[in-house]
Design an enzyme around this catalytic site. Structure first.
Site, short mmCIF file in Angstrom:
data_model
loop_
_atom_site.label_atom_id
_atom_site.label_comp_id
_atom_site.label_asym_id
_atom_site.label_seq_id
_atom_site.Cartn_x
_atom_site.Cartn_y
_atom_site.Cartn_z
N ARG A 51 0.85 -1.20 0.00
CA ARG A 51 0.00 0.00 0.00
C ARG A 51 0.89 1.25 0.00
O ARG A 51 0.65 2.22 -0.71
CB ARG A 51 -0.98 0.01 1.19
CG ARG A 51 -1.75 1.32 1.26
CD ARG A 51 -2.98 1.32 2.18
NE ARG A 51 -2.94 0.40 3.29
CZ ARG A 51 -2.23 0.54 4.41
NH1 ARG A 51 -1.45 1.61 4.58
NH2 ARG A 51 -2.27 -0.36 5.36
N TYR A 104 -16.28 17.23 -15.31
CA TYR A 104 -16.61 15.81 -15.51
C TYR A 104 -17.68 15.43 -14.47
O TYR A 104 -17.58 15.80 -13.30
CB TYR A 104 -15.33 14.98 -15.31
CG TYR A 104 -15.55 13.50 -15.26
CD1 TYR A 104 -15.84 12.80 -16.42
CD2 TYR A 104 -15.49 12.80 -14.06
CE1 TYR A 104 -16.05 11.43 -16.39
CE2 TYR A 104 -15.70 11.43 -14.02
CZ TYR A 104 -15.99 10.76 -15.19
OH TYR A 104 -16.19 9.40 -15.14
N ASP A 177 -7.15 19.11 -13.83
CA ASP A 177 -7.46 17.77 -14.34
C ASP A 177 -7.04 17.75 -15.81
O ASP A 177 -7.67 18.38 -16.65
CB ASP A 177 -8.96 17.49 -14.19
CG ASP A 177 -9.36 16.11 -14.68
OD1 ASP A 177 -8.64 15.53 -15.51
OD2 ASP A 177 -10.41 15.60 -14.23
N LYS A 202 -8.11 6.85 -19.20
CA LYS A 202 -8.39 7.42 -20.50
C LYS A 202 -7.15 7.36 -21.40
O LYS A 202 -6.71 6.29 -21.73
CB LYS A 202 -8.93 8.84 -20.32
CG LYS A 202 -10.00 8.95 -19.21
CD LYS A 202 -11.26 8.17 -19.47
CE LYS A 202 -12.17 8.03 -18.27
NZ LYS A 202 -12.51 9.28 -17.58
C1 LIG Z 1 -12.97 9.68 -16.31
C2 LIG Z 1 -12.61 11.00 -15.76
C3 LIG Z 1 -12.41 11.19 -14.39
C4 LIG Z 1 -12.63 10.09 -13.38
O1 LIG Z 1 -11.71 9.06 -13.53
P1 LIG Z 1 -12.01 7.51 -13.18
O2 LIG Z 1 -10.75 6.85 -13.59
O3 LIG Z 1 -13.21 7.10 -13.98
O4 LIG Z 1 -12.27 7.45 -11.71
C5 LIG Z 1 -12.03 12.45 -13.96
N1 LIG Z 1 -11.87 13.47 -14.81
C6 LIG Z 1 -12.08 13.33 -16.13
C7 LIG Z 1 -11.89 14.51 -17.03
C8 LIG Z 1 -12.45 12.10 -16.66
O5 LIG Z 1 -12.65 11.98 -17.98
#
Ligand SMILES: *Cc1c(COP(=O)(O)O)cnc(C)c1O
Length: 383
Positions: A51, A104, A177, A202
């Site tokens: 962890r 998001y 982000d 992504k």
């Molecule tokens: C998918 C996404 C998230 C969340 O991520 P997860 O891996 O699904 O928890 C946060 N910000 C953006 C812009 C995203 O596309």
């Protein structure tokens, strides 16, 4: 690996030696929860429990840090787990955060349904309006300004350097982000951001086969605080997921080039289509953020949104008619995906300020042959 090497070289080689034991070219998956120690309180190789740290995860974390231009990377079980660590570390029940009004959906839900009930004040603003961002900051209370750019699904472009100045003047941290752009297209730390957040699910993973998240910071004190929360809250990336994410990361540069090529062609095709009312892509001169995107991004990425003539029913029908482009949520993989944000990814924000137009369709343009994607969209739009 020196920071002077190019992006693609660092994507493949940055991080600690892959395999000190047998010199394997790819890092082993260290499927272990614990490590033998050379004495009470001592470690042999710097690891004591997975962890807190795992060598496979470390390779991913250091590679991501290098690509974002920060000194510290942290890998999590999902993008939202990474976001949660940021919010726990840098906000509190009496604090306040400024957030994008078109964040998001899952990020907005985390703010509105988890952190607001906890006591955090949250003000959604249009990040393309610097004065609105400034006005939303509550002196002495706002500890973070949260930026997404380009946003999902409306692809608006926020001025990272401009918002960094506004946030820092108020003593707040700027969190960006960077999921939609990926570090290949945009590096927020160099523009003044303090923390970069990723859903590595992504573009970084890139193959729709793993869920993960990451944070990158340059500042040692911020890193210490986040590492404490990563370990104390425990939502870490497991060694198998870290390995898979790293495998995707190696090809990020070539994939992003192809995503950007294909998205530009798809956007230009849609712009001339009689069944389309509006195309939203930062690479089009018609996009309100085009000039800014040209300044702060290398290229414009793989996400294209458009509004269909004929309203919600027709938008939903188009999503159901594509044959090559798969109907599905998520984004950033090699395969093209189409979806109706109003009823799918953004259904949870219906009735709030984040509600999206009902005739909107979003495509995550993959790396197939652009001709096939265009022909598929043409038949879907013709019905
Ligand atoms: C998918 C996404 C998230 C969340 O991520 P997860 O891996 O699904 O928890 C946060 N910000 C953006 C812009 C995203 O596309």
């Amino acid at each position: 690996m020196s920071e002077e090497h190019g992006f693609s070289t660092r994507a493949i080689h940055a991080g600690p030696p892959a395999d000190p034991a047998y010199n394997a070219v790819t890092p082993p998956i260290y499927a272990t929860s614990t490590y033998s120690q050379d004495g009470v309180g001592g470690t042999k190789g710097g690891y004591e429990y997975s962890r807190s740290g795992n060598p496979t995860r470390t390779v991913l974390e250091e590679c991501l840090a290098s690509l974002e231009g920060g000194r510290h990377g942290l890998a999590f079980a999902s993008g939202l787990a990474a976001e949660d660590a940021v919010l726990r570390a840098f906000t509190g029940p009496d604090g306040h955060a400024v957030v994008p009004h078109d964040a998001y959906g899952g990020t907005y839900r985390l703010f509105a349904r988890v952190y607001e009930p906890w006591g955090l004040g949250v003000t959604p603003v249009d990040l393309t309006d610097l004065e609105a961002v400034e006005a939303a900051i509550v002196p002495e209370k706002t500890t973070i300004v949260w930026v997404e750019t380009p946003t999902n699904p409306l692809l608006s472009v926020a001025d990272i350097a401009g918002i960094a100045d506004v946030a820092h003047a108020a003593g707040a941290l700027l969190v960006v982000d960077n999921t939609f752009a990926s570090p290949y297209l945009q590096q927020p730390l160099a523009l003044g951001a303090d923390v970069v957040v990723h859903s590595t699910t992504k573009y970084i993973g890139g193959h729709s086969d793993v869920v993960g998240g990451a944070l990158v910071v340059d500042d040692d004190a911020l890193a210490d605080k986040l590492r404490f929360h990563q370990n104390a809250m425990g939502a870490v990336a497991g060694p198998f997921d870290a390995w898979l994410t790293l495998r995707g990361l190696r090809t990020l540069a070539v994939r992003m080039e192809r995503h950007s090529d294909n998205a530009q062609r798809v956007a230009e095709f849609l712009e001339g289509h009689p069944a389309v009312a509006e195309v939203i892509y930062p690479g089009l001169e018609s996009h309100a953020g085009h000039v800014l995107a040209t300044k702060q991004m290398r290229r414009f990425g793989g996400m294209v949104s458009f509004r269909v003539k004929g309203g919600e029913d027709e938008a939903v029908a188009v999503c159901g008619r594509t044959k090559v482009i798969i109907l599905g949520e998520s984004l950033g993989g090699v395969e093209s995906l189409i979806e109706h944000p109003g009823r799918m990814t953004h259904a949870s924000v219906a009735g709030t300020r984040l509600e999206v137009p009902a005739d909107l369709v979003r495509i995550s343009v993959g790396i197939e042959d652009a001709e096939d994607l265009i022909a598929d969209l043409d038949q879907a739009l013709r019905g």
